[in-house]
Design a protein around this motif. Structure first.
Motif, PDB file in Angstrom:
ATOM      1  N   MET A 114       0.839  -1.183   0.000  1.00 23.62           N
ATOM      2  CA  MET A 114       0.000   0.000   0.000  1.00 23.62           C
ATOM      3  C   MET A 114       0.879   1.239   0.000  1.00 23.62           C
ATOM      4  O   MET A 114       1.891   1.288   0.667  1.00 23.62           O
ATOM      5  N   LYS A 115       0.437   2.251  -0.736  1.00 22.85           N
ATOM      6  CA  LYS A 115       1.151   3.523  -0.757  1.00 22.85           C
ATOM      7  C   LYS A 115       0.504   4.467   0.244  1.00 22.85           C
ATOM      8  O   LYS A 115      -0.725   4.569   0.305  1.00 22.85           O
ATOM      9  N   TYR A 116       1.325   5.151   1.000  1.00 24.06           N
ATOM     10  CA  TYR A 116       0.847   6.112   1.977  1.00 24.06           C
ATOM     11  C   TYR A 116       1.116   7.520   1.479  1.00 24.06           C
ATOM     12  O   TYR A 116       2.090   7.773   0.775  1.00 24.06           O
ATOM     13  N   ASN A 117       0.273   8.438   1.877  1.00 29.74           N
ATOM     14  CA  ASN A 117       0.443   9.844   1.540  1.00 29.74           C
ATOM     15  C   ASN A 117       1.435  10.439   2.542  1.00 29.74           C
ATOM     16  O   ASN A 117       1.060  10.837   3.645  1.00 29.74           O
ATOM     17  N   LEU A 118       2.707  10.475   2.162  1.00 36.83           N
ATOM     18  CA  LEU A 118       3.758  10.926   3.074  1.00 36.83           C
ATOM     19  C   LEU A 118       3.577  12.387   3.468  1.00 36.83           C
ATOM     20  O   LEU A 118       3.881  12.768   4.605  1.00 36.83           O
ATOM     21  N   ARG A 119       3.084  13.180   2.552  1.00 34.82           N
ATOM     22  CA  ARG A 119       2.856  14.585   2.860  1.00 34.82           C
ATOM     23  C   ARG A 119       1.838  14.726   3.989  1.00 34.82           C
ATOM     24  O   ARG A 119       2.031  15.486   4.933  1.00 34.82           O
ATOM     25  N   ALA A 120       0.741  13.981   3.896  1.00 31.83           N
ATOM     26  CA  ALA A 120      -0.298  14.047   4.926  1.00 31.83           C
ATOM     27  C   ALA A 120       0.228  13.541   6.264  1.00 31.83           C
ATOM     28  O   ALA A 120      -0.115  14.090   7.319  1.00 31.83           O
ATOM     29  N   ILE A 121       1.062  12.510   6.232  1.00 34.51           N
ATOM     30  CA  ILE A 121       1.628  11.971   7.468  1.00 34.51           C
ATOM     31  C   ILE A 121       2.538  13.005   8.133  1.00 34.51           C
ATOM     32  O   ILE A 121       2.458  13.246   9.343  1.00 34.51           O
ATOM     33  N   MET A 122       3.383  13.651   7.342  1.00 38.60           N
ATOM     34  CA  MET A 122       4.281  14.671   7.901  1.00 38.60           C
ATOM     35  C   MET A 122       3.497  15.886   8.405  1.00 38.60           C
ATOM     36  O   MET A 122       3.807  16.430   9.469  1.00 38.60           O
ATOM     37  N   LEU A 123       2.462  16.290   7.672  1.00 33.95           N
ATOM     38  CA  LEU A 123       1.643  17.409   8.132  1.00 33.95           C
ATOM     39  C   LEU A 123       0.967  17.095   9.456  1.00 33.95           C
ATOM     40  O   LEU A 123       0.904  17.939  10.353  1.00 33.95           O
ATOM     41  N   ARG A 124       0.477  15.862   9.588  1.00 31.65           N
ATOM     42  CA  ARG A 124      -0.162  15.463  10.844  1.00 31.65           C
ATOM     43  C   ARG A 124       0.858  15.426  11.974  1.00 31.65           C
ATOM     44  O   ARG A 124       0.577  15.853  13.090  1.00 31.65           O
ATOM     45  N   ALA A 125       2.056  14.946  11.693  1.00 35.87           N
ATOM     46  CA  ALA A 125       3.112  14.892  12.716  1.00 35.87           C
ATOM     47  C   ALA A 125       3.478  16.300  13.182  1.00 35.87           C
ATOM     48  O   ALA A 125       3.587  16.551  14.382  1.00 35.87           O
ATOM     49  N   TRP A 126       3.654  17.229  12.247  1.00 37.16           N
ATOM     50  CA  TRP A 126       3.989  18.612  12.622  1.00 37.16           C
ATOM     51  C   TRP A 126       2.854  19.277  13.379  1.00 37.16           C
ATOM     52  O   TRP A 126       3.081  20.014  14.341  1.00 37.16           O
ATOM     53  N   LYS A 127       1.631  19.022  12.957  1.00 39.82           N
ATOM     54  CA  LYS A 127       0.466  19.595  13.651  1.00 39.82           C
ATOM     55  C   LYS A 127       0.421  19.113  15.096  1.00 39.82           C
ATOM     56  O   LYS A 127       0.233  19.908  16.029  1.00 39.82           O
ATOM     57  N   ASN A 128       0.616  17.805  15.285  1.00 44.64           N
ATOM     58  CA  ASN A 128       0.616  17.250  16.642  1.00 44.64           C
ATOM     59  C   ASN A 128       1.799  17.754  17.460  1.00 44.64           C
ATOM     60  O   ASN A 128       1.677  17.999  18.655  1.00 44.64           O
ATOM     61  N   ARG A 174       3.263  20.641  17.264  1.00 46.05           N
ATOM     62  CA  ARG A 174       2.991  22.013  17.701  1.00 46.05           C
ATOM     63  C   ARG A 174       1.901  22.074  18.757  1.00 46.05           C
ATOM     64  O   ARG A 174       1.900  22.958  19.605  1.00 46.05           O
ATOM     65  N   LYS A 175       0.965  21.138  18.692  1.00 45.72           N
ATOM     66  CA  LYS A 175      -0.186  21.154  19.593  1.00 45.72           C
ATOM     67  C   LYS A 175       0.097  20.459  20.921  1.00 45.72           C
ATOM     68  O   LYS A 175      -0.386  20.899  21.968  1.00 45.72           O
ATOM     69  N   MET A 176       0.863  19.381  20.906  1.00 48.77           N
ATOM     70  CA  MET A 176       1.100  18.566  22.099  1.00 48.77           C
ATOM     71  C   MET A 176       2.509  18.804  22.644  1.00 48.77           C
ATOM     72  O   MET A 176       3.374  19.286  21.948  1.00 48.77           O
ATOM     73  N   GLN A 177       2.709  18.427  23.848  1.00 50.51           N
ATOM     74  CA  GLN A 177       4.027  18.540  24.482  1.00 50.51           C
ATOM     75  C   GLN A 177       4.771  17.212  24.348  1.00 50.51           C
ATOM     76  O   GLN A 177       5.142  16.587  25.337  1.00 50.51           O
ATOM     77  N   LEU A 178       4.998  16.800  23.091  1.00 47.61           N
ATOM     78  CA  LEU A 178       5.665  15.530  22.811  1.00 47.61           C
ATOM     79  C   LEU A 178       6.865  15.773  21.912  1.00 47.61           C
ATOM     80  O   LEU A 178       6.949  16.797  21.232  1.00 47.61           O
ATOM     81  N   SER A 179       7.769  14.804  21.871  1.00 49.12           N
ATOM     82  CA  SER A 179       8.904  14.904  20.948  1.00 49.12           C
ATOM     83  C   SER A 179       8.397  14.713  19.522  1.00 49.12           C
ATOM     84  O   SER A 179       7.334  14.118  19.293  1.00 49.12           O
ATOM     85  N   PHE A 180       9.158  15.225  18.559  1.00 49.93           N
ATOM     86  CA  PHE A 180       8.741  15.072  17.173  1.00 49.93           C
ATOM     87  C   PHE A 180       8.729  13.599  16.773  1.00 49.93           C
ATOM     88  O   PHE A 180       7.870  13.170  16.001  1.00 49.93           O
ATOM     89  N   GLY A 236      -5.090   5.627  16.381  1.00 53.27           N
ATOM     90  CA  GLY A 236      -3.635   5.677  16.351  1.00 53.27           C
ATOM     91  C   GLY A 236      -3.036   6.934  16.918  1.00 53.27           C
ATOM     92  O   GLY A 236      -1.867   6.975  17.256  1.00 53.27           O
ATOM     93  N   SER A 237      -3.812   8.000  17.044  1.00 53.04           N
ATOM     94  CA  SER A 237      -3.240   9.278  17.459  1.00 53.04           C
ATOM     95  C   SER A 237      -2.804   9.304  18.915  1.00 53.04           C
ATOM     96  O   SER A 237      -2.056  10.183  19.313  1.00 53.04           O
TER      97      SER A 237
END
Length: 109
Positions: free
Chosen positions: A1-15, A17-23, A85-86
């Motif tokens: 299966m192919k994943y949308n890497l752009r969407a995954i990275m955008l979600r990671a950056w959004k989280n 900035r929003k959460m107090q977690l490591s990248f 998964g979040s």
């Protein structure tokens, strides 16, 4: 299966900035969410078919995002156990789905 890497990275950056977690943790959770989407889609399709539902369905919050509200007193047509998964732990939660016939457009003043 192919994943949308752009969407995954955008979600990671959004989280990140929003959460107090490591990248790294945010990226891990974004990947878990991406992998869970395919499984969740299959679970929803199977539950919908088992209930014999043919109309468009969505969750309460899903309908709200689309500009609809579930009519008061409506009962869910079916439910499905989905992976969340979040949170990073792959926890399972129960989602309830309502049909298009059970919603109305949100009245604007």
């Amino acid at each position: 299966m192919k994943y949308n890497l752009r969407a995954i990275m955008l979600r990671a950056w959004k989280n990140y900035r929003k959460m107090q977690l490591s990248f790294a943790e945010c990226l891990h959770r974004a990947w878990l969410s991406a992998k869970a989407e395919e499984v969740n889609t299959k679970r929803i399709e199977n539950a919908k078919a088992a209930a014999g539902i043919i109309e468009d369905t969505n969750t309460w919050s899903g309908w709200k995002q689309l500009g609809y509200e579930v009519i008061h007193g409506s009962r869910a047509l079916f439910g499905a156990e989905l992976i969340w998964g979040s949170k990073g732990d792959g926890a399972v939660y129960k989602a309830r789905f309502f049909g298009r016939s059970q919603v109305q457009e949100i009245a604007t003043a």
